[in-house]
Design a protein around this motif. Structure first.
Motif, PDB file in Angstrom:
ATOM      1  N   ASP A 248      -0.844  -1.779  -2.529  1.00  0.00           N
ATOM      2  CA  ASP A 248      -0.844  -2.806  -1.143  1.00  0.00           C
ATOM      3  C   ASP A 248      -0.865  -2.260   0.093  1.00  0.00           C
ATOM      4  O   ASP A 248      -0.305  -1.543  -0.160  1.00  0.00           O
ATOM      5  N   VAL A 249      -1.801  -2.496   0.464  1.00  0.00           N
ATOM      6  CA  VAL A 249      -1.753  -2.076   2.176  1.00  0.00           C
ATOM      7  C   VAL A 249      -1.209  -3.076   3.023  1.00  0.00           C
ATOM      8  O   VAL A 249      -1.922  -4.110   3.297  1.00  0.00           O
ATOM      9  N   LEU A 250      -0.112  -3.095   3.610  1.00  0.00           N
ATOM     10  CA  LEU A 250       0.068  -3.799   4.520  1.00  0.00           C
ATOM     11  C   LEU A 250       0.146  -3.827   5.987  1.00  0.00           C
ATOM     12  O   LEU A 250       0.601  -3.015   6.305  1.00  0.00           O
ATOM     13  N   ILE A 251      -0.646  -4.353   6.902  1.00  0.00           N
ATOM     14  CA  ILE A 251      -1.225  -4.229   8.225  1.00  0.00           C
ATOM     15  C   ILE A 251       0.176  -4.672   8.659  1.00  0.00           C
ATOM     16  O   ILE A 251       0.778  -5.514   8.937  1.00  0.00           O
ATOM     17  N   VAL A 252       1.002  -3.291   9.479  1.00  0.00           N
ATOM     18  CA  VAL A 252       2.203  -4.179  11.314  1.00  0.00           C
ATOM     19  C   VAL A 252       1.382  -4.282  11.958  1.00  0.00           C
ATOM     20  O   VAL A 252       0.949  -3.533  12.547  1.00  0.00           O
ATOM     21  N   PRO A 253       1.616  -6.015  12.011  1.00  0.00           N
ATOM     22  CA  PRO A 253       0.776  -6.601  13.925  1.00  0.00           C
ATOM     23  C   PRO A 253       2.110  -5.518  14.414  1.00  0.00           C
ATOM     24  O   PRO A 253       2.862  -5.450  15.260  1.00  0.00           O
ATOM     25  N   GLY A 254       1.039  -5.601  15.536  1.00  0.00           N
ATOM     26  CA  GLY A 254       1.123  -4.887  16.935  1.00  0.00           C
ATOM     27  C   GLY A 254       1.655  -3.563  17.746  1.00  0.00           C
ATOM     28  O   GLY A 254       1.993  -2.862  17.431  1.00  0.00           O
ATOM     29  N   ALA A 255       1.681  -3.265  16.054  1.00  0.00           N
ATOM     30  CA  ALA A 255       1.881  -1.769  15.632  1.00  0.00           C
ATOM     31  C   ALA A 255       0.821  -1.083  15.771  1.00  0.00           C
ATOM     32  O   ALA A 255       0.280   0.274  15.619  1.00  0.00           O
ATOM     33  N   ASP A 256       0.029  -1.752  14.666  1.00  0.00           N
ATOM     34  CA  ASP A 256      -1.314  -0.664  13.679  1.00  0.00           C
ATOM     35  C   ASP A 256      -1.534   0.525  13.392  1.00  0.00           C
ATOM     36  O   ASP A 256      -0.940   1.445  12.962  1.00  0.00           O
ATOM     37  N   LEU A 257      -0.444   0.210  12.467  1.00  0.00           N
ATOM     38  CA  LEU A 257      -0.166   0.966  11.125  1.00  0.00           C
ATOM     39  C   LEU A 257      -0.483   0.295   9.903  1.00  0.00           C
ATOM     40  O   LEU A 257      -0.387  -1.208   9.641  1.00  0.00           O
ATOM     41  N   ARG A 258      -0.446   1.365   8.767  1.00  0.00           N
ATOM     42  CA  ARG A 258      -0.575   0.656   7.487  1.00  0.00           C
ATOM     43  C   ARG A 258       0.938   0.988   6.586  1.00  0.00           C
ATOM     44  O   ARG A 258       1.043   2.153   6.229  1.00  0.00           O
ATOM     45  N   MET A 259       1.347   0.007   6.026  1.00  0.00           N
ATOM     46  CA  MET A 259       2.392   0.273   4.880  1.00  0.00           C
ATOM     47  C   MET A 259       1.804   0.509   3.655  1.00  0.00           C
ATOM     48  O   MET A 259       1.847  -1.449   3.215  1.00  0.00           O
ATOM     49  N   VAL A 260       1.960   1.175   3.267  1.00  0.00           N
ATOM     50  CA  VAL A 260       0.870   1.370   1.833  1.00  0.00           C
ATOM     51  C   VAL A 260       2.496   1.258   0.815  1.00  0.00           C
ATOM     52  O   VAL A 260       3.551   2.190   0.770  1.00  0.00           O
ATOM     53  N   THR A 261       2.580   0.259  -0.176  1.00  0.00           N
ATOM     54  CA  THR A 261       3.463  -0.335  -1.862  1.00  0.00           C
ATOM     55  C   THR A 261       2.778   0.101  -2.152  1.00  0.00           C
ATOM     56  O   THR A 261       1.485  -0.324  -3.073  1.00  0.00           O
ATOM     57  N   TYR A 262       3.742   0.377  -4.291  1.00  0.00           N
ATOM     58  CA  TYR A 262       3.592   0.397  -5.186  1.00  0.00           C
ATOM     59  C   TYR A 262       4.210  -0.031  -6.277  1.00  0.00           C
ATOM     60  O   TYR A 262       5.366  -0.179  -5.480  1.00  0.00           O
ATOM     61  N   THR A 263       3.432  -1.071  -7.001  1.00  0.00           N
ATOM     62  CA  THR A 263       4.818  -1.785  -7.760  1.00  0.00           C
ATOM     63  C   THR A 263       4.045  -2.159  -9.023  1.00  0.00           C
ATOM     64  O   THR A 263       2.438  -1.820  -9.092  1.00  0.00           O
ATOM     65  N   ALA A 264       4.537  -2.030  -9.615  1.00  0.00           N
ATOM     66  CA  ALA A 264       4.718  -2.651 -11.352  1.00  0.00           C
ATOM     67  C   ALA A 264       5.507  -3.655 -11.627  1.00  0.00           C
ATOM     68  O   ALA A 264       6.229  -4.257 -11.533  1.00  0.00           O
ATOM     69  N   ALA A 265       4.124  -5.041 -12.570  1.00  0.00           N
ATOM     70  CA  ALA A 265       5.070  -5.395 -13.036  1.00  0.00           C
ATOM     71  C   ALA A 265       6.065  -5.879 -14.233  1.00  0.00           C
ATOM     72  O   ALA A 265       6.328  -3.938 -14.931  1.00  0.00           O
ATOM     73  N   THR A 266       7.460  -6.553 -13.550  1.00  0.00           N
ATOM     74  CA  THR A 266       8.376  -6.124 -14.113  1.00  0.00           C
ATOM     75  C   THR A 266       8.593  -6.597 -15.699  1.00  0.00           C
ATOM     76  O   THR A 266       8.053  -7.120 -16.498  1.00  0.00           O
TER      77      THR A 266
END
Length: 287
Positions: A248-266
């Protein structure tokens, strides 16, 4: 010039002493004497040698580059105003407004450091990786082994640098590589419209259009593909095998950055493989 070096050294020491180790992703122990980061920890975070940090703090290293100052500003979790002060004390002009920013706000770094169980990478608007945590390195390999210029996702996808061999052949995309490529090019198109004066971004696009037929084809497509926000990816890891993860790519408001995360189902086998990497493959977070 001597006064400038003295100011830079004093700022570096003061801001290193100020930063809590836990906020930078380091464990604290009862016997710890340093009020903030140790020189060794700052060196690890900034991708510099301990000797160079020492020489900077003593005013013996005379001309740190803008890349070094930027790495130190991120490692020390400086505000934008403090970052600019550090640049000026080094005799450099701060990054101009209207260009792609590599500044990662302190709050974003603290948040990412506290999510240590999740592989996280922070990218700029042109998809250059500027911060990552220990789990990101455990999953993808340590980006610090690459020159800073090759930590760009578009170059890894379309160029001929070391980033290609380091990551791309080990990833399978649920919606296909072509769709992923098109979404990254769409992001770069959007970035060029918002940062028309950014020479580095302009050179990146020009180089990739000349080097890669695939990039040129995606760039010429009208209308542009949707921007990259999410995907399911299979990472072929050399130690734990294939890991299917939600990206998932989460946009950081006001900083124009992308926080990319990797997860798996518990409870899934893929979550178990991430747990194994967390125990055996994690290393120090790096900006």
């Amino acid at each position: 010039m001597a006064s400038s070096r003295s100011d830079f050294a004093a700022l570096l020491r003061a801001w290193r002493d100020r930063l809590a180790p836990a906020d930078a992703g380091f464990a604290t122990t009862a016997g710890r004497r340093a009020p903030g980061l140790r020189r060794e920890e700052l060196a690890q975070l900034a991708g510099l040698s301990v000797d160079y940090i020492l020489r900077l703090e003593q005013g013996r290293a005379k001309h740190p580059s803008d890349q070094v100052v930027g790495a130190l500003a991120r490692a020390l979790q400086l505000s934008r105003e403090e970052r600019d002060q550090l640049y000026r004390s080094a005799g450099l002009l701060p990054p101009r407004d209207g260009t792609v920013s590599a500044h990662v706000p302190p709050g974003i770094q603290r948040l990412a450091a506290r999510l240590g169980d999740v592989p996280i990478g922070v990218f700029t608007a042109d998809w250059t990786l500027v911060w990552w945590n220990a789990m990101w390195s455990a999953l993808h390999g340590d980006p610090a082994v690459l020159p800073a210029a090759e930590r760009n996702l578009a170059r890894a996808l379309f160029g001929g640098g070391g980033g290609v061999g380091a990551s791309m052949p080990r990833i399978r995309f649920e919606h296909g590589r072509g769709a992923f490529e098109a979404s990254i090019v769409a992001d770069l198109k959007d970035a060029t419209s918002r940062y028309p004066a950014d020479g580095r971004l302009e050179r990146l696009v020009r180089d990739l259009r000349a080097e890669s037929d695939a990039f040129a084809r995606h760039w010429a497509t009208r209308p542009a593909a949707a921007q990259h926000t999410a995907d399911r990816k299979t990472i072929r890891h050399p130690e734990v095998g294939d890991i299917l993860l939600d990206c998932d790519v989460l946009i950081v408001p006001g900083a124009d950055l992308r926080m990319v995360t990797y997860t798996a189902a518990t409870g899934s086998s893929d979550a178990g493989k991430l747990d194994l990497l967390r125990v055996t493959g994690a290393s120090t977070p790096r900006p």
